[in-house]
Design a protein around this motif. Structure first.
Motif, mmCIF file in Angstrom:
data_model
loop_
_atom_site.group_PDB
_atom_site.id
_atom_site.type_symbol
_atom_site.label_atom_id
_atom_site.label_comp_id
_atom_site.label_asym_id
_atom_site.label_seq_id
_atom_site.Cartn_x
_atom_site.Cartn_y
_atom_site.Cartn_z
ATOM 1 N N SER A 180 -5.025 1.042 0.410
ATOM 2 C CA SER A 180 -6.118 2.000 0.546
ATOM 3 C C SER A 180 -5.963 3.221 -0.347
ATOM 4 O O SER A 180 -6.888 4.035 -0.419
ATOM 5 C CB SER A 180 -6.267 2.417 2.011
ATOM 6 O OG SER A 180 -6.609 1.278 2.783
ATOM 7 N N THR A 181 -4.847 3.365 -1.044
ATOM 8 C CA THR A 181 -4.749 4.479 -2.009
ATOM 9 C C THR A 181 -5.603 4.199 -3.242
ATOM 10 O O THR A 181 -5.827 5.084 -4.049
ATOM 11 C CB THR A 181 -3.295 4.781 -2.444
ATOM 12 O OG1 THR A 181 -2.749 3.669 -3.166
ATOM 13 C CG2 THR A 181 -2.429 5.130 -1.249
ATOM 14 N N ILE A 182 -6.095 2.966 -3.378
ATOM 15 C CA ILE A 182 -6.997 2.668 -4.497
ATOM 16 C C ILE A 182 -8.315 3.410 -4.318
ATOM 17 O O ILE A 182 -8.868 3.968 -5.256
ATOM 18 C CB ILE A 182 -7.243 1.144 -4.595
ATOM 19 C CG1 ILE A 182 -5.952 0.389 -4.949
ATOM 20 C CG2 ILE A 182 -8.358 0.824 -5.589
ATOM 21 C CD1 ILE A 182 -5.397 0.693 -6.334
ATOM 22 N N HIS A 183 -8.825 3.435 -3.080
ATOM 23 C CA HIS A 183 -10.164 4.017 -2.874
ATOM 24 C C HIS A 183 -10.133 5.315 -2.062
ATOM 25 O O HIS A 183 -11.182 5.827 -1.697
ATOM 26 C CB HIS A 183 -11.122 2.986 -2.265
ATOM 27 C CG HIS A 183 -10.842 2.619 -0.834
ATOM 28 N ND1 HIS A 183 -11.694 1.821 -0.104
ATOM 29 C CD2 HIS A 183 -9.837 2.933 0.015
ATOM 30 C CE1 HIS A 183 -11.213 1.661 1.122
ATOM 31 N NE2 HIS A 183 -10.094 2.307 1.222
ATOM 32 N N TRP A 184 -8.941 5.849 -1.815
ATOM 33 C CA TRP A 184 -8.889 7.072 -1.004
ATOM 34 C C TRP A 184 -9.362 8.290 -1.788
ATOM 35 O O TRP A 184 -9.472 8.252 -3.020
ATOM 36 C CB TRP A 184 -7.474 7.297 -0.458
ATOM 37 C CG TRP A 184 -6.423 7.704 -1.462
ATOM 38 C CD1 TRP A 184 -6.391 7.397 -2.792
ATOM 39 C CD2 TRP A 184 -5.244 8.447 -1.204
ATOM 40 N NE1 TRP A 184 -5.264 7.907 -3.381
ATOM 41 C CE2 TRP A 184 -4.524 8.553 -2.438
ATOM 42 C CE3 TRP A 184 -4.702 9.026 -0.060
ATOM 43 C CZ2 TRP A 184 -3.298 9.231 -2.532
ATOM 44 C CZ3 TRP A 184 -3.489 9.692 -0.174
ATOM 45 C CH2 TRP A 184 -2.801 9.788 -1.398
ATOM 46 N N SER A 185 -9.595 9.372 -1.027
ATOM 47 C CA SER A 185 -10.032 10.599 -1.673
ATOM 48 C C SER A 185 -8.844 11.459 -2.097
ATOM 49 O O SER A 185 -9.035 12.532 -2.637
ATOM 50 C CB SER A 185 -10.922 11.405 -0.729
ATOM 51 O OG SER A 185 -10.161 11.910 0.353
ATOM 52 N N ALA A 186 -7.646 10.983 -1.804
ATOM 53 C CA ALA A 186 -6.406 11.664 -2.223
ATOM 54 C C ALA A 186 -6.193 13.016 -1.565
ATOM 55 O O ALA A 186 -5.405 13.820 -2.068
ATOM 56 C CB ALA A 186 -6.322 11.781 -3.748
ATOM 57 N N HIS A 187 -6.874 13.263 -0.455
ATOM 58 C CA HIS A 187 -6.553 14.480 0.289
ATOM 59 C C HIS A 187 -5.200 14.244 0.945
ATOM 60 O O HIS A 187 -5.028 13.233 1.625
ATOM 61 C CB HIS A 187 -7.650 14.778 1.319
ATOM 62 C CG HIS A 187 -7.490 16.109 1.965
ATOM 63 N ND1 HIS A 187 -8.128 16.452 3.134
ATOM 64 C CD2 HIS A 187 -6.777 17.215 1.607
ATOM 65 C CE1 HIS A 187 -7.806 17.703 3.456
ATOM 66 N NE2 HIS A 187 -7.000 18.175 2.544
ATOM 67 N N GLY A 197 0.823 -1.209 0.000
ATOM 68 C CA GLY A 197 0.000 0.000 0.000
ATOM 69 C C GLY A 197 0.853 1.253 0.000
ATOM 70 O O GLY A 197 1.952 1.299 -0.562
ATOM 71 N N ALA A 198 0.342 2.280 0.693
ATOM 72 C CA ALA A 198 0.998 3.595 0.674
ATOM 73 C C ALA A 198 2.438 3.516 1.166
ATOM 74 O O ALA A 198 3.366 3.982 0.501
ATOM 75 C CB ALA A 198 0.197 4.581 1.530
ATOM 76 N N LEU A 252 -11.840 1.107 7.817
ATOM 77 C CA LEU A 252 -11.979 0.962 6.375
ATOM 78 C C LEU A 252 -10.612 0.734 5.761
ATOM 79 O O LEU A 252 -9.612 1.268 6.243
ATOM 80 C CB LEU A 252 -12.615 2.226 5.781
ATOM 81 C CG LEU A 252 -13.906 2.704 6.456
ATOM 82 C CD1 LEU A 252 -14.356 4.033 5.849
ATOM 83 C CD2 LEU A 252 -15.009 1.669 6.330
ATOM 84 N N MET A 253 -10.546 -0.015 4.700
ATOM 85 C CA MET A 253 -9.268 -0.270 4.041
ATOM 86 C C MET A 253 -9.531 -0.963 2.709
ATOM 87 O O MET A 253 -10.633 -1.457 2.468
ATOM 88 C CB MET A 253 -8.386 -1.168 4.906
ATOM 89 C CG MET A 253 -8.964 -2.563 5.090
ATOM 90 S SD MET A 253 -7.987 -3.645 6.131
ATOM 91 C CE MET A 253 -8.282 -2.930 7.735
ATOM 92 N N TYR A 254 -8.517 -1.006 1.865
ATOM 93 C CA TYR A 254 -8.602 -1.756 0.615
ATOM 94 C C TYR A 254 -7.358 -2.610 0.516
ATOM 95 O O TYR A 254 -6.256 -2.114 0.766
ATOM 96 C CB TYR A 254 -8.711 -0.812 -0.586
ATOM 97 C CG TYR A 254 -9.250 -1.514 -1.813
ATOM 98 C CD1 TYR A 254 -8.387 -2.154 -2.703
ATOM 99 C CD2 TYR A 254 -10.614 -1.567 -2.056
ATOM 100 C CE1 TYR A 254 -8.888 -2.815 -3.808
ATOM 101 C CE2 TYR A 254 -11.121 -2.232 -3.162
ATOM 102 C CZ TYR A 254 -10.255 -2.862 -4.037
ATOM 103 O OH TYR A 254 -10.751 -3.533 -5.132
ATOM 104 N N LYS A 311 -5.523 10.280 -10.404
ATOM 105 C CA LYS A 311 -5.382 10.178 -8.952
ATOM 106 C C LYS A 311 -4.187 9.286 -8.652
ATOM 107 O O LYS A 311 -3.994 8.253 -9.287
ATOM 108 C CB LYS A 311 -6.652 9.576 -8.343
ATOM 109 C CG LYS A 311 -6.627 9.517 -6.817
ATOM 110 C CD LYS A 311 -7.876 8.886 -6.220
ATOM 111 C CE LYS A 311 -7.745 7.381 -6.172
ATOM 112 N NZ LYS A 311 -8.806 6.753 -5.337
ATOM 113 N N ALA A 312 -3.387 9.721 -7.702
ATOM 114 C CA ALA A 312 -2.189 8.967 -7.351
ATOM 115 C C ALA A 312 -2.553 7.830 -6.425
ATOM 116 O O ALA A 312 -2.927 8.057 -5.281
ATOM 117 C CB ALA A 312 -1.180 9.891 -6.677
ATOM 118 N N SER A 313 -2.482 6.609 -6.925
ATOM 119 C CA SER A 313 -2.490 5.447 -6.056
ATOM 120 C C SER A 313 -1.142 4.788 -6.306
ATOM 121 O O SER A 313 -0.569 4.931 -7.390
ATOM 122 C CB SER A 313 -3.667 4.510 -6.404
ATOM 123 O OG SER A 313 -3.751 4.287 -7.805
#
Lengths: 532, 157
Positions: free
Chosen positions: A94-101, A14-15, A86-88, A215-217
């Motif tokens: 979780s960068t797959i479904h995050w809001s990228a804030h 992940g991140a 929550l997580m992916y 979006k950056a994942s």
């Protein structure tokens, strides 16, 4: 399975796992990463081109793994928490479904004890991480605007800020009338082409994955670069436990491969990057006679001090159509007006608000609780594209009773014990949320909202999983040291949000990744001596 | 409905008629908007529910309960009830059987608000977000000068 020996083994893609792996690969170190999920193909795996795209929020893109229940998910006992984690689970995590804030934590967030007399100080500072924040921004691609008086000056942002649109202008007028801070916050979304990825086309639902890679994942940012530099990434590899040798050093992991067969991966250094629930889960499950309470748990703090960031939801309804479906749904205007401690408010530490755009049609109907029956259409028309929402994000203080343990009965499909979450909202957090609701209502009304709805604590909002293997100066008060190194096992590192000492009042991913890069440089510089 | 064979997955013909009557109470028509049955929401529910045996059971038992209540209360089928009586029955079921009813409402809303015709009528372009996206204005960033003029608000340590 050909399990080549590796110098460094990272668990989780992940991140943090992605950032760490890239930095080591860049330094020429042989690194393997095991990830329990698989790759997603942005061109085909995201539903945003489908007529039923919104429904995926209720099914395979539900952020709650218990409802999503994909093969890579594991069940979590959430009976004892008012906030659902929550997580992916995939390459990208979780960068797959995050809001990228993508805001950074602030300098005071690292000195909470010294400044405000609660929690603890980190053993490192914002300034220790500054170089790594910038490196991370460069790889990720950050849309934003320099000059924010809510932060120390940063390196130039890679792309311009996300467009405000009519909705953003409307809410900005509210902040402006009150004379409060607001700023287009850092977002990990290209607004123009950057680093070979196209700019955002303002389609809206970032949480459903970005099919155009704006979006950056980390599957589209760090991982391609890391693999090109020789990193090895093994997917559908679910780690069960970290193993140790007779000297008490970590020597690898046991994992279930894509056929469900148990495999062993040896390594000289083991690095955990599974987030604030996944990491303590695996380490607690890594029991041995030397570590009967789980690996790296002599402090008794592994799994403890879970911090979520409680969210309150404040929605303003306006009379005009705000065109809220245009633009990234997380507009990412951030207000830091109430970020730093002011004891006259009745609580310690502070909060931020993150502005989001109007809900999409199905989400308006269901989430907006539009009643069925004769009034349905009028109620829907009053709300659709006419709402602005704030997520009030409060700093969660570390409390040892908030924790991750192993559930005595629940397991995943491979028989690995599931995590059990025990969490209660503190009185300080409740007062903070109430204050945030009150002040954000003021902003909404100043902006022209005709009605304001509040949700005092969002349940499906445990996006940030922090604190469960905290950093500190001594094995009695922490799990890892200032370099992310386990106090108990000198070749075991943790690089994800588990190591946070305090949570700040912002989304943690920028800081998580800066830490991962910082620790990667320590490992890289000291790799020859880590086993001494 | 199974789109390959055009066979229903959940409802019989008479059950379709009943479901249409129910969902038209949940989302009726008005001067601008169609009712749920007019945009084939019953077919949507049939299809979606038909993927899961548990969902089929929940839905069929739920609509049977509605029909049974109609006979008990008004000695009529639900379809033959007047509108006020229909609403009364549905409100009663909402309280008595919240799991079924909330699922029925959810599927009705899901089906209705993913219909291109409805999406156009509520003011969108009636299409998914990708691949076209949308045009978005930059907005007025001049207001930020006032924010900057306040000076530093972060605590230096």
């Amino acid at each position: 399975m050909d399990n080549k020996d590796c110098d460094v083994l990272v668990v989780g893609a992940g991140a943090s796992g992605a950032a760490f792996t890239w930095r080591l690969a860049e330094a020429g170190i042989k690194v393997t990463c095991l990830e329990q999920g698989g790759w997603l193909d942005p061109a085909v795996d995201y539903a945003t081109s489908d007529p039923d795209w919104e429904i995926h929020r209720q099914t395979d893109f539900n952020p709650n793994p218990n409802y999503r229940n994909l093969e890579s998910d594991y069940p979590i006992n959430m009976d004892n928490t008012p906030i659902s984690p929550l997580m992916y689970n995939s390459v990208g995590g979780s960068t797959i479904h995050w809001s990228a804030h993508f805001p950074r934590m602030k300098p005071s967030d690292f000195r909470v004890r010294s400044l405000d007399g609660v929690a603890d100080d980190w053993p490192i500072t914002y300034h220790d991480l500054e170089k790594y924040f910038s490196i991370n921004d460069q790889i990720t691609g950050v849309a934003g605007l320099n000059g924010d008086p809510g932060y120390p000056e940063k390196s130039p942002r890679q792309t311009p800020p996300i467009g405000l649109g009519k909705l953003g202008d409307t809410i900005a007028s509210g902040f402006d009338k009150l004379g409060w801070h607001w700023w287009p916050s850092d977002s990990a979304i290209n607004t123009v082409e950057y680093d070979g990825r196209q700019g955002c086309n303002n389609c809206g639902p970032c949480d459903l994955g970005c099919s155009i890679k704006a979006k950056a994942s980390t599957d589209v940012t760090y991982w391609p670069k890391a693999i090109q530099m020789g990193a090895r990434l093994v997917t559908n590899a679910r780690v069960r436990e970290v193993t140790i040798n007779k000297q008490g050093l970590a020597d690898g992991v046991l994992y279930y491969d894509s056929d469900g067969l148990l495999q062993e991966q040896k390594a000289k250094i083991v690095v955990m990057a599974c987030n604030g629930i996944g990491t303590p889960r695996i380490l607690l499950n890594s029991k041995s006679p030397s570590f009967p309470d789980g690996l790296s748990n002599s402090s008794g703090l592994l799994g403890r001090n879970l911090m979520f960031h409680p969210y309150a939801g404040v929605t303003g309804r306006f009379e005009e159509d705000l065109e809220g479906h245009k633009g990234p749904s997380p507009l990412n205007i951030m207000c830091s007006e109430h970020y730093e401690t002011d004891l006259s408010r009745g609580f310690v530490r502070g909060y931020s608000y993150q502005v989001t755009r109007s809900a999409a049609p199905v989400t308006t109907a269901i989430g907006g609780k539009i009643p069925w029956g004769e009034n349905h259409h009028d109620e829907f028309k009053n709300k659709f594209n006419k709402t602005i929402r704030f997520a009030v994000i409060g700093e969660d203080l570390p409390e040892p009773h908030n924790r991750v343990t192993l559930d005595p009965e629940l397991t995943d499909s491979d028989g690995i014990p599931s995590p059990k979450i025990s969490y209660t909202l503190s009185e300080n957090s409740r007062k903070m949320m109430d204050h945030g609701i009150k002040t954000s209502t003021e902003v909404m009304k100043a902006a022209g909202a005709v009605e304001v709805y509040t949700d005092p604590l969002l349940k499906e909002a445990g996006w940030h999983l922090l604190g469960t293997a905290r950093m500190g100066t001594h094995s009695s008060n922490s799990v890892v040291d200032e370099s992310g190194r386990s106090h108990d096992v000198r070749n075991l590192f943790i690089v994800d949000g588990s190591i946070f000492v305090t949570s700040g009042a912002v989304n943690p991913t920028s800081t998580i990744q800066a830490l991962a890069l910082y620790i990667a440089d320590y490992v890289s510089k000291n790799s020859r001596h880590l086993l001494d | 409905m199974d789109t390959k064979t055009n066979k229903p997955l959940t409802f019989s013909k008479s059950q379709f008629d009943l479901v249409n009557a129910i969902i038209d109470c949940l989302i009726p028509s008005n001067t601008n908007m169609p009712s749920a049955s007019e945009v084939q929401v019953a077919q949507y529910i049939d299809s979606f529910t038909g993927n899961s045996p548990n969902s089929i059971r929940l839905m069929l038992e739920g609509i049977q309960e509605i029909e049974k209540t109609s006979h008990e209360v008004g000695s009529k089928t639900f379809i033959d009830m007047d509108i006020d009586s229909k609403y009364k029955i549905l409100h009663a079921i909402e309280t008595q059987n919240p799991i079924f009813f909330s699922e029925l409402v959810r599927q009705t809303y899901n089906g209705y608000y993913t219909t291109p015709q409805v999406l156009r009528l509520i003011g969108t372009e009636g299409r998914p977000p990708q691949p076209l996206g949308y045009e978005l204005e930059k907005g007025n960033l001049e207001l930020l000068k006032k924010v900057q003029d306040r000076g530093q608000i972060w605590r230096d340590v």
